[in-house]
Design an enzyme around this catalytic site. Structure first.
Site, PDB file in Angstrom:
ATOM      1  N   ASN A 180      -2.484  -7.496   8.758  1.00  0.00           N
ATOM      2  CA  ASN A 180      -1.138  -6.924   8.822  1.00  0.00           C
ATOM      3  C   ASN A 180      -0.823  -6.317  10.183  1.00  0.00           C
ATOM      4  O   ASN A 180       0.349  -6.151  10.529  1.00  0.00           O
ATOM      5  CB  ASN A 180      -0.973  -5.857   7.741  1.00  0.00           C
ATOM      6  CG  ASN A 180      -0.892  -6.436   6.339  1.00  0.00           C
ATOM      7  OD1 ASN A 180      -0.655  -7.628   6.162  1.00  0.00           O
ATOM      8  ND2 ASN A 180      -1.102  -5.595   5.339  1.00  0.00           N
ATOM      9  N   LYS A 214       0.866  -1.629   2.790  1.00  0.00           N
ATOM     10  CA  LYS A 214      -0.303  -0.994   2.182  1.00  0.00           C
ATOM     11  C   LYS A 214      -1.352  -2.043   1.851  1.00  0.00           C
ATOM     12  O   LYS A 214      -1.033  -3.183   1.475  1.00  0.00           O
ATOM     13  CB  LYS A 214       0.080  -0.202   0.930  1.00  0.00           C
ATOM     14  CG  LYS A 214       0.523  -1.036  -0.247  1.00  0.00           C
ATOM     15  CD  LYS A 214       0.181  -0.397  -1.579  1.00  0.00           C
ATOM     16  CE  LYS A 214      -1.307  -0.451  -1.817  1.00  0.00           C
ATOM     17  NZ  LYS A 214      -1.670   0.021  -3.181  1.00  0.00           N
ATOM     18  N   SER A 215      -2.591  -1.662   1.996  1.00  0.00           N
ATOM     19  CA  SER A 215      -3.705  -2.474   1.531  1.00  0.00           C
ATOM     20  C   SER A 215      -4.945  -1.598   1.556  1.00  0.00           C
ATOM     21  O   SER A 215      -5.014  -0.624   2.310  1.00  0.00           O
ATOM     22  CB  SER A 215      -3.929  -3.702   2.426  1.00  0.00           C
ATOM     23  OG  SER A 215      -5.010  -4.482   1.927  1.00  0.00           O
ATOM     24  N   LYS A 272       5.751  13.054   2.300  1.00  0.00           N
ATOM     25  CA  LYS A 272       7.013  13.228   1.579  1.00  0.00           C
ATOM     26  C   LYS A 272       6.910  14.375   0.580  1.00  0.00           C
ATOM     27  O   LYS A 272       5.867  14.549  -0.061  1.00  0.00           O
ATOM     28  CB  LYS A 272       7.368  11.943   0.810  1.00  0.00           C
ATOM     29  CG  LYS A 272       7.313  10.676   1.632  1.00  0.00           C
ATOM     30  CD  LYS A 272       7.525   9.449   0.756  1.00  0.00           C
ATOM     31  CE  LYS A 272       7.141   8.179   1.482  1.00  0.00           C
ATOM     32  NZ  LYS A 272       5.667   8.049   1.668  1.00  0.00           N
ATOM     33  N   ASP A 308       1.307   6.719   6.514  1.00  0.00           N
ATOM     34  CA  ASP A 308       2.347   7.232   5.630  1.00  0.00           C
ATOM     35  C   ASP A 308       1.741   7.552   4.272  1.00  0.00           C
ATOM     36  O   ASP A 308       1.139   6.695   3.629  1.00  0.00           O
ATOM     37  CB  ASP A 308       3.454   6.185   5.442  1.00  0.00           C
ATOM     38  CG  ASP A 308       4.420   6.577   4.326  1.00  0.00           C
ATOM     39  OD1 ASP A 308       5.299   7.408   4.582  1.00  0.00           O
ATOM     40  OD2 ASP A 308       4.271   6.065   3.198  1.00  0.00           O
ATOM     41  N   ARG A 321      -7.287  -7.528   5.167  1.00  0.00           N
ATOM     42  CA  ARG A 321      -5.834  -7.557   5.051  1.00  0.00           C
ATOM     43  C   ARG A 321      -5.198  -6.492   5.947  1.00  0.00           C
ATOM     44  O   ARG A 321      -4.145  -6.723   6.556  1.00  0.00           O
ATOM     45  CB  ARG A 321      -5.423  -7.349   3.589  1.00  0.00           C
ATOM     46  CG  ARG A 321      -3.914  -7.371   3.339  1.00  0.00           C
ATOM     47  CD  ARG A 321      -3.253  -8.677   3.718  1.00  0.00           C
ATOM     48  NE  ARG A 321      -3.831  -9.817   3.053  1.00  0.00           N
ATOM     49  CZ  ARG A 321      -3.559 -10.189   1.805  1.00  0.00           C
ATOM     50  NH1 ARG A 321      -2.708  -9.484   1.074  1.00  0.00           N
ATOM     51  NH2 ARG A 321      -4.115 -11.265   1.289  1.00  0.00           N
ATOM     52  N   ILE A 344       5.490  -0.102   6.822  1.00  0.00           N
ATOM     53  CA  ILE A 344       4.282   0.609   6.396  1.00  0.00           C
ATOM     54  C   ILE A 344       3.585  -0.185   5.291  1.00  0.00           C
ATOM     55  O   ILE A 344       3.490   0.260   4.147  1.00  0.00           O
ATOM     56  CB  ILE A 344       4.610   2.046   5.939  1.00  0.00           C
ATOM     57  CG1 ILE A 344       5.849   2.065   5.016  1.00  0.00           C
ATOM     58  CG2 ILE A 344       4.824   2.963   7.135  1.00  0.00           C
ATOM     59  CD1 ILE A 344       6.075   3.400   4.335  1.00  0.00           C
ATOM     60  N   TYR A 390       1.566  10.960  -4.181  1.00  0.00           N
ATOM     61  CA  TYR A 390       0.534   9.929  -4.232  1.00  0.00           C
ATOM     62  C   TYR A 390      -0.825  10.510  -4.626  1.00  0.00           C
ATOM     63  O   TYR A 390      -1.720   9.764  -5.034  1.00  0.00           O
ATOM     64  CB  TYR A 390       0.374   9.226  -2.883  1.00  0.00           C
ATOM     65  CG  TYR A 390       1.565   8.461  -2.389  1.00  0.00           C
ATOM     66  CD1 TYR A 390       2.685   8.234  -3.194  1.00  0.00           C
ATOM     67  CD2 TYR A 390       1.595   7.959  -1.095  1.00  0.00           C
ATOM     68  CE1 TYR A 390       3.778   7.536  -2.721  1.00  0.00           C
ATOM     69  CE2 TYR A 390       2.681   7.255  -0.606  1.00  0.00           C
ATOM     70  CZ  TYR A 390       3.773   7.046  -1.416  1.00  0.00           C
ATOM     71  OH  TYR A 390       4.855   6.355  -0.935  1.00  0.00           O
ATOM     72  N   HIS A 397      11.373  12.564  -0.823  1.00  0.00           N
ATOM     73  CA  HIS A 397      10.914  11.318  -1.427  1.00  0.00           C
ATOM     74  C   HIS A 397      12.019  10.554  -2.162  1.00  0.00           C
ATOM     75  O   HIS A 397      12.003   9.321  -2.225  1.00  0.00           O
ATOM     76  CB  HIS A 397       9.774  11.630  -2.400  1.00  0.00           C
ATOM     77  CG  HIS A 397       8.830  10.489  -2.613  1.00  0.00           C
ATOM     78  ND1 HIS A 397       7.472  10.645  -2.731  1.00  0.00           N
ATOM     79  CD2 HIS A 397       9.041   9.160  -2.736  1.00  0.00           C
ATOM     80  CE1 HIS A 397       6.896   9.477  -2.924  1.00  0.00           C
ATOM     81  NE2 HIS A 397       7.831   8.551  -2.936  1.00  0.00           N
TER      82      HIS A 397
END
Length: 295
Positions: free
Chosen positions: A251, A241-242, A76, A46, A247, A239, A51, A109
């Site tokens: 996840n 994030k890292s 988005k 995603d 990690r 979704i 971004y 978005h």
């Protein structure tokens, strides 16, 4: 490698239930994060025009060796590109940066409450892209019940997804329930509550919550894994994030245990009703508009 369960969207498209989010991931760190996720077994990424890292997401997918058809790519349209023609061009910009001809899911978005006609025109463009086969599914993000109601009054295609902030301290149940009644899947951004400790506020961390910690100990899992499992068992897409490979892998390792009904209820009871990000009513072009660069 874990087998990721899929969620079936309201138009029959199947989407991996867990994906990697890249919100606030710097472009220079995005390639490595996406490559790490794909190597672990993620098949859903995603991103968003706002971004500034769509190009790096596309490059990582292309370099990964994973067949494009196996990766569910979601992005988005930012509010600055709302309007029918502008949104069509927004798709072109995103697709070019991602290096794809077709997007799996394209969403708006934010709602623009003060200029909702532009929001409706933008969604109409998504419907055109869907009809033309340029996208496989369309949806929205951060839409509240009144925004969804206004959209459904005009739309010819039901949104497949509403991506909203959901974590144990902020469940947005009214929005989730409205979506469920209309066949709109809730997709959780900030699913482990990161929004609570990097935005202004009390900086209370879900990762240090004693209730979640006790459940994590009982299953020999981390608090983050428990929260992701909570989402998945309640039917949400997540979704997380890292940028850290360990990690990212952690996840993803959430398919070998199950929370009890009591444990799910205990996490549900942690909801504070306090939003960590900006209020949806505060989203205006004047405050949040910024141009999205050309491809």
């Amino acid at each position: 490698m874990s087998t990721v369960p899929h969620l079936t969207l309201n138009n029959g498209v199947e989407m991996p239930a867990i994906g990697l989010g890249v919100f606030q991931t710097p472009p220079e760190e995005t390639r490595a994060a996406v490559e790490a996720a794909l190597s672990v077994g993620y098949r859903h990424i995603d991103t968003a025009a706002a971004y500034g890292n769509e190009r790096e997401v596309g490059e990582a997918i292309a370099r990964s060796g994973v067949d494009r058809g196996e990766v569910f790519v979601e992005t988005k349209i930012w509010i600055s590109d709302y309007g029918y023609d502008q949104t069509l061009h927004g798709f072109e910009k995103s697709a070019a940066k991602l290096g794809v001809d077709q997007l799996d899911l394209l969403i708006l978005h934010q709602a623009l409450p003060s200029e909702f006609d532009r929001t409706l025109d933008a969604y109409r463009a998504l419907e055109t892209l869907l009809a033309d086969g340029r996208v496989r599914a369309v949806g929205v993000s951060n839409f509240m019940v009144d925004h969804l109601t206004g959209l459904l009054d005009k739309a010819t295609v039901l949104p497949a997804v509403n991506q909203i902030a959901v974590h144990p301290y902020f469940a947005q149940r009214e929005v989730q329930e409205f979506g469920a009644r209309h066949g709109i899947l809730s997709q959780a951004w900030s699913p482990i509550g990161g929004i609570t400790f990097y935005r202004d506020g009390e900086h209370t961390s879900t990762l240090q919550d004693p209730v979640i910690g006790e459940i994590a100990t009982a299953h020999d899992k981390s608090p983050a894994q428990v929260m992701l499992r909570w989402h998945l068992q309640q039917g949400r897409s997540v979704i997380p994030k890292s940028t850290r490979p360990a990690r990212i892998a952690e996840n993803f390792d959430v398919f070998d245990f199950e929370l009890t009904t009591e444990q799910l209820a205990a996490i549900d009871a942690l909801d504070t009703g306090t939003r960590g990000g900006p209020e949806p009513t505060a989203i205006t072009l004047e405050a949040f508009g910024r141009p999205v660069p050309e491809a």
